[in-house]
Scaffold this motif. Structure first.
Motif, PDB file in Angstrom:
ATOM      1  N   THR A  11      11.776 -46.903  -2.290  1.00 30.96           N
ATOM      2  CA  THR A  11      10.969 -47.689  -3.218  1.00 30.96           C
ATOM      3  C   THR A  11      11.775 -48.167  -4.417  1.00 30.96           C
ATOM      4  O   THR A  11      11.606 -49.301  -4.889  1.00 30.96           O
ATOM      5  CB  THR A  11       9.765 -46.852  -3.701  1.00 30.96           C
ATOM      6  OG1 THR A  11       8.947 -46.520  -2.580  1.00 30.96           O
ATOM      7  CG2 THR A  11       8.934 -47.614  -4.716  1.00 30.96           C
ATOM      8  N   ARG A  12      12.675 -47.331  -4.931  1.00 36.72           N
ATOM      9  CA  ARG A  12      13.458 -47.678  -6.118  1.00 36.72           C
ATOM     10  C   ARG A  12      14.301 -48.928  -5.913  1.00 36.72           C
ATOM     11  O   ARG A  12      14.719 -49.571  -6.888  1.00 36.72           O
ATOM     12  CB  ARG A  12      14.365 -46.508  -6.506  1.00 36.72           C
ATOM     13  CG  ARG A  12      13.594 -45.290  -6.991  1.00 36.72           C
ATOM     14  CD  ARG A  12      14.517 -44.120  -7.238  1.00 36.72           C
ATOM     15  NE  ARG A  12      15.471 -44.416  -8.291  1.00 36.72           N
ATOM     16  CZ  ARG A  12      16.773 -44.135  -8.217  1.00 36.72           C
ATOM     17  NH1 ARG A  12      17.274 -43.579  -7.133  1.00 36.72           N
ATOM     18  NH2 ARG A  12      17.572 -44.414  -9.228  1.00 36.72           N
ATOM     19  N   LYS A  13      14.550 -49.289  -4.668  1.00 32.36           N
ATOM     20  CA  LYS A  13      15.387 -50.452  -4.361  1.00 32.36           C
ATOM     21  C   LYS A  13      14.576 -51.723  -4.125  1.00 32.36           C
ATOM     22  O   LYS A  13      15.155 -52.786  -3.894  1.00 32.36           O
ATOM     23  CB  LYS A  13      16.242 -50.168  -3.124  1.00 32.36           C
ATOM     24  CG  LYS A  13      17.134 -48.944  -3.258  1.00 32.36           C
ATOM     25  CD  LYS A  13      17.821 -48.639  -1.931  1.00 32.36           C
ATOM     26  CE  LYS A  13      18.632 -47.347  -2.025  1.00 32.36           C
ATOM     27  NZ  LYS A  13      19.264 -47.019  -0.717  1.00 32.36           N
ATOM     28  N   GLN A  14      13.241 -51.589  -4.182  1.00 34.28           N
ATOM     29  CA  GLN A  14      12.399 -52.741  -3.869  1.00 34.28           C
ATOM     30  C   GLN A  14      12.136 -53.590  -5.114  1.00 34.28           C
ATOM     31  O   GLN A  14      11.978 -53.064  -6.221  1.00 34.28           O
ATOM     32  CB  GLN A  14      11.071 -52.276  -3.268  1.00 34.28           C
ATOM     33  CG  GLN A  14      11.222 -51.394  -2.044  1.00 34.28           C
ATOM     34  CD  GLN A  14      12.135 -52.006  -1.004  1.00 34.28           C
ATOM     35  OE1 GLN A  14      11.923 -53.143  -0.568  1.00 34.28           O
ATOM     36  NE2 GLN A  14      13.149 -51.252  -0.588  1.00 34.28           N
ATOM     37  N   PRO A  15      12.072 -54.926  -4.940  1.00 39.80           N
ATOM     38  CA  PRO A  15      11.828 -55.803  -6.094  1.00 39.80           C
ATOM     39  C   PRO A  15      10.517 -55.501  -6.819  1.00 39.80           C
ATOM     40  O   PRO A  15      10.419 -55.711  -8.037  1.00 39.80           O
ATOM     41  CB  PRO A  15      11.785 -57.203  -5.455  1.00 39.80           C
ATOM     42  CG  PRO A  15      12.529 -57.076  -4.176  1.00 39.80           C
ATOM     43  CD  PRO A  15      12.281 -55.675  -3.690  1.00 39.80           C
ATOM     44  N   GLY A  16       9.510 -55.005  -6.098  1.00 41.55           N
ATOM     45  CA  GLY A  16       8.219 -54.754  -6.728  1.00 41.55           C
ATOM     46  C   GLY A  16       8.099 -53.405  -7.411  1.00 41.55           C
ATOM     47  O   GLY A  16       7.052 -53.094  -7.995  1.00 41.55           O
ATOM     48  N   TRP A  17       9.147 -52.587  -7.371  1.00 41.53           N
ATOM     49  CA  TRP A  17       9.046 -51.238  -7.928  1.00 41.53           C
ATOM     50  C   TRP A  17       8.790 -51.261  -9.436  1.00 41.53           C
ATOM     51  O   TRP A  17       7.987 -50.474  -9.947  1.00 41.53           O
ATOM     52  CB  TRP A  17      10.311 -50.443  -7.623  1.00 41.53           C
ATOM     53  CG  TRP A  17      10.436 -49.165  -8.404  1.00 41.53           C
ATOM     54  CD1 TRP A  17      11.467 -48.786  -9.205  1.00 41.53           C
ATOM     55  CD2 TRP A  17       9.488 -48.091  -8.455  1.00 41.53           C
ATOM     56  NE1 TRP A  17      11.234 -47.557  -9.760  1.00 41.53           N
ATOM     57  CE2 TRP A  17      10.019 -47.104  -9.319  1.00 41.53           C
ATOM     58  CE3 TRP A  17       8.246 -47.872  -7.886  1.00 41.53           C
ATOM     59  CZ2 TRP A  17       9.361 -45.922  -9.603  1.00 41.53           C
ATOM     60  CZ3 TRP A  17       7.573 -46.672  -8.173  1.00 41.53           C
ATOM     61  CH2 TRP A  17       8.128 -45.721  -9.011  1.00 41.53           C
ATOM     62  N   ARG A  18       9.412 -52.153 -10.173  1.00 41.43           N
ATOM     63  CA  ARG A  18       9.225 -52.160 -11.625  1.00 41.43           C
ATOM     64  C   ARG A  18       7.770 -52.468 -11.988  1.00 41.43           C
ATOM     65  O   ARG A  18       7.196 -51.836 -12.880  1.00 41.43           O
ATOM     66  CB  ARG A  18      10.164 -53.186 -12.272  1.00 41.43           C
ATOM     67  CG  ARG A  18      11.623 -52.773 -12.247  1.00 41.43           C
ATOM     68  CD  ARG A  18      12.480 -53.743 -13.051  1.00 41.43           C
ATOM     69  NE  ARG A  18      13.872 -53.315 -13.085  1.00 41.43           N
ATOM     70  CZ  ARG A  18      14.825 -53.959 -13.711  1.00 41.43           C
ATOM     71  NH1 ARG A  18      14.540 -55.084 -14.390  1.00 41.43           N
ATOM     72  NH2 ARG A  18      16.065 -53.511 -13.700  1.00 41.43           N
ATOM     73  N   ALA A  19       7.170 -53.427 -11.298  1.00 40.19           N
ATOM     74  CA  ALA A  19       5.765 -53.751 -11.578  1.00 40.19           C
ATOM     75  C   ALA A  19       4.852 -52.585 -11.221  1.00 40.19           C
ATOM     76  O   ALA A  19       3.921 -52.268 -11.968  1.00 40.19           O
ATOM     77  CB  ALA A  19       5.356 -55.004 -10.801  1.00 40.19           C
ATOM     78  N   ALA A  20       5.129 -51.929 -10.111  1.00 39.38           N
ATOM     79  CA  ALA A  20       4.315 -50.774  -9.705  1.00 39.38           C
ATOM     80  C   ALA A  20       4.479 -49.635 -10.703  1.00 39.38           C
ATOM     81  O   ALA A  20       3.505 -48.971 -11.067  1.00 39.38           O
ATOM     82  CB  ALA A  20       4.711 -50.328  -8.299  1.00 39.38           C
ATOM     83  N   ARG A  21       5.697 -49.402 -11.148  1.00 38.44           N
ATOM     84  CA  ARG A  21       5.938 -48.316 -12.102  1.00 38.44           C
ATOM     85  C   ARG A  21       5.231 -48.585 -13.424  1.00 38.44           C
ATOM     86  O   ARG A  21       4.647 -47.671 -14.023  1.00 38.44           O
ATOM     87  CB  ARG A  21       7.440 -48.144 -12.323  1.00 38.44           C
ATOM     88  CG  ARG A  21       7.793 -46.985 -13.257  1.00 38.44           C
ATOM     89  CD  ARG A  21       9.286 -46.844 -13.399  1.00 38.44           C
ATOM     90  NE  ARG A  21       9.890 -48.029 -13.997  1.00 38.44           N
ATOM     91  CZ  ARG A  21      11.198 -48.206 -14.145  1.00 38.44           C
ATOM     92  NH1 ARG A  21      12.045 -47.273 -13.715  1.00 38.44           N
ATOM     93  NH2 ARG A  21      11.666 -49.305 -14.711  1.00 38.44           N
ATOM     94  N   ARG A  22       5.284 -49.845 -13.895  1.00 39.83           N
ATOM     95  CA  ARG A  22       4.584 -50.171 -15.142  1.00 39.83           C
ATOM     96  C   ARG A  22       3.085 -49.917 -15.007  1.00 39.83           C
ATOM     97  O   ARG A  22       2.460 -49.340 -15.909  1.00 39.83           O
ATOM     98  CB  ARG A  22       4.837 -51.638 -15.512  1.00 39.83           C
ATOM     99  CG  ARG A  22       6.196 -51.914 -16.100  1.00 39.83           C
ATOM    100  CD  ARG A  22       6.225 -53.279 -16.789  1.00 39.83           C
ATOM    101  NE  ARG A  22       5.905 -54.352 -15.859  1.00 39.83           N
ATOM    102  CZ  ARG A  22       6.806 -55.009 -15.139  1.00 39.83           C
ATOM    103  NH1 ARG A  22       8.084 -54.696 -15.223  1.00 39.83           N
ATOM    104  NH2 ARG A  22       6.433 -55.997 -14.333  1.00 39.83           N
ATOM    105  N   ALA A  23       2.502 -50.354 -13.902  1.00 40.32           N
ATOM    106  CA  ALA A  23       1.063 -50.144 -13.698  1.00 40.32           C
ATOM    107  C   ALA A  23       0.746 -48.658 -13.625  1.00 40.32           C
ATOM    108  O   ALA A  23      -0.244 -48.187 -14.219  1.00 40.32           O
ATOM    109  CB  ALA A  23       0.609 -50.845 -12.416  1.00 40.32           C
ATOM    110  N   PHE A  24       1.576 -47.903 -12.916  1.00 37.69           N
ATOM    111  CA  PHE A  24       1.334 -46.463 -12.782  1.00 37.69           C
ATOM    112  C   PHE A  24       1.431 -45.765 -14.133  1.00 37.69           C
ATOM    113  O   PHE A  24       0.559 -44.953 -14.481  1.00 37.69           O
ATOM    114  CB  PHE A  24       2.339 -45.862 -11.798  1.00 37.69           C
ATOM    115  CG  PHE A  24       2.391 -44.365 -11.860  1.00 37.69           C
ATOM    116  CD1 PHE A  24       1.356 -43.597 -11.340  1.00 37.69           C
ATOM    117  CD2 PHE A  24       3.463 -43.723 -12.467  1.00 37.69           C
ATOM    118  CE1 PHE A  24       1.392 -42.205 -11.413  1.00 37.69           C
ATOM    119  CE2 PHE A  24       3.507 -42.336 -12.544  1.00 37.69           C
ATOM    120  CZ  PHE A  24       2.475 -41.581 -12.016  1.00 37.69           C
ATOM    121  N   LEU A  25       2.467 -46.051 -14.911  1.00 32.92           N
ATOM    122  CA  LEU A  25       2.625 -45.374 -16.200  1.00 32.92           C
ATOM    123  C   LEU A  25       1.495 -45.735 -17.157  1.00 32.92           C
ATOM    124  O   LEU A  25       1.038 -44.886 -17.934  1.00 32.92           O
ATOM    125  CB  LEU A  25       3.983 -45.730 -16.810  1.00 32.92           C
ATOM    126  CG  LEU A  25       5.212 -45.157 -16.077  1.00 32.92           C
ATOM    127  CD1 LEU A  25       6.497 -45.680 -16.703  1.00 32.92           C
ATOM    128  CD2 LEU A  25       5.173 -43.626 -16.092  1.00 32.92           C
TER     129      LEU A  25
END
Length: 362
Positions: A11-25
């Motif tokens: 997941t850390r290598k996927q382009p969408g990970w940053r958006a998912a992490r922001r939503a999760f946090l």
């Protein structure tokens, strides 16, 4: 744990990970629970293990499943959609519903009451649509039965009450037992309860303390064939739903549709979603929720009146078969998923929910 760890590395290598992490946090700051962390782990595994040709995610409930679908969709860069029902609407915080409705492509829900609540939280009301659960007529064909003449006057042939539902607070079974305890001692009835649930033992103990045990048949969870047979043996179906302390409540219980399809008179409580199906005195009987005295009075009246039961049973079955069919709901969902023409979806929705659609327009 190893499966989640592998998914995290991917997941850390996927382009969408940053958006998912922001939503999760952002969610975690408002819901600091192990369940929230578990949702992220599930979402990472789901995102990694989805087939490469997946084009959409759909979650069947608005609470935990929608969180998993939302994070996974962000990771994979996919649109996602959701169906909402009852507990997932009324026990999920408004902030969380609003953010999910902002992110999803569309949402459907099974009652006009739920649709109004969700539409008020959505960025635009058109994102939320009403699609009633439908009755599968092939599984619940119209019965070949005569109306019962029982009045509760014959101890050898008591009137047959039926209730189907889990023993949880929102089903109001303690209210039903209290109402039954208030009935005249010389009124002859027998209740069949079908369903499991965490409160079942407590309800059985309470019934024993009030001297009702010999009149109640606690059958536990049953297969659908056994439930169908119980509908066809019943004189009156009763469900005492109410709003639980945590806000949980019934949507439109499928058991009401099923009972009415088998030409059984229905006595229920006047919750908004239930009133979308049952018109008091026309297609069934409604009493205020959490009111054992009113429920007892309605029970006694209907037990003593086979003519009224037969009238309500006939009109209730006619309404279910005319307006709450499986095909209408499936057609509407097919259209939402791009599998049918828009005009067909609109017509199906209008045909299946005439009262609700007028209410939504208002």
């Amino acid at each position: 744990p190893e499966r989640v760890f592998r998914a995290w590395l991917w997941t850390r290598k996927q382009p969408g990970w940053r958006a998912a992490r922001r939503a999760f946090l952002r969610d975690l700051r408002r819901d600091l629970t192990s369940n929230r962390l578990r949702r992220l782990g599930q979402a990472m595994v789901l995102a990694q293990e989805l087939p490469p040709d997946a084009t959409r995610l759909h979650a069947h409930f608005l609470h935990t499943p929608a969180s998993v679908a939302r994070y996974a969709a962000l990771i994979r860069g996919l649109p996602w959609t959701v169906s909402a029902h009852a507990k997932d609407i009324w026990t999920t915080p408004d902030w969380e519903i609003a953010e999910k409705l902002s992110d999803c492509a569309w949402a459907v829900t099974c009652t006009a009451d739920g649709a109004r609540h969700l539409a008020a939280l959505a960025p635009d009301a058109e994102r939320v649509r009403l699609v009633y659960h439908g009755l599968d007529a092939s599984r619940f064909p119209s019965p070949n039965r005569q109306a019962s003449a029982r009045t509760g006057s014959d101890a050898r042939d008591p009137l047959r009450l039926l209730s189907v539902g889990r023993a949880v607070p929102k089903k109001g079974y303690d209210d039903l037992l209290e109402a039954l305890a208030r009935l005249p001692a010389n009124l002859n009835w027998r209740l069949v309860h079908i369903g499991g649930g965490p409160m079942l033992e407590d309800l059985q103990s309470w019934a024993a303390q009030r001297g009702l045990s010999r009149r109640i048949d606690w059958r536990g969870a049953q297969a659908q064939e056994a439930v169908l047979a119980a509908y066809r043996e019943a004189d009156l179906f009763v469900l005492a739903s109410r709003v639980a302390a945590d806000g949980d409540r019934d949507g439109l219980p499928n058991v009401l549709l099923e009972a009415q399809s088998q030409r059984v008179a229905v006595l229920a409580t006047r919750l908004p979603a239930i009133a979308e199906l049952i018109e008091d005195g026309v297609t069934g009987a409604l009493v205020p929720p959490a009111n054992p005295a009113a429920l007892a009075a309605a029970l006694e009246r209907l037990i003593r009146s086979p003519i009224e039961r037969a009238r309500l049973a006939g009109s209730g079955e006619a309404r279910v078969r005319a307006h709450f069919t499986l095909d209408a709901g499936i057609d509407a969902l097919a259209a939402k998923f791009g599998l049918a023409e828009k005009s067909r979806e609109e017509q199906s929705w209008e045909d299946s929910a005439p009262c609700a659609s007028r209410s939504m327009r208002r």
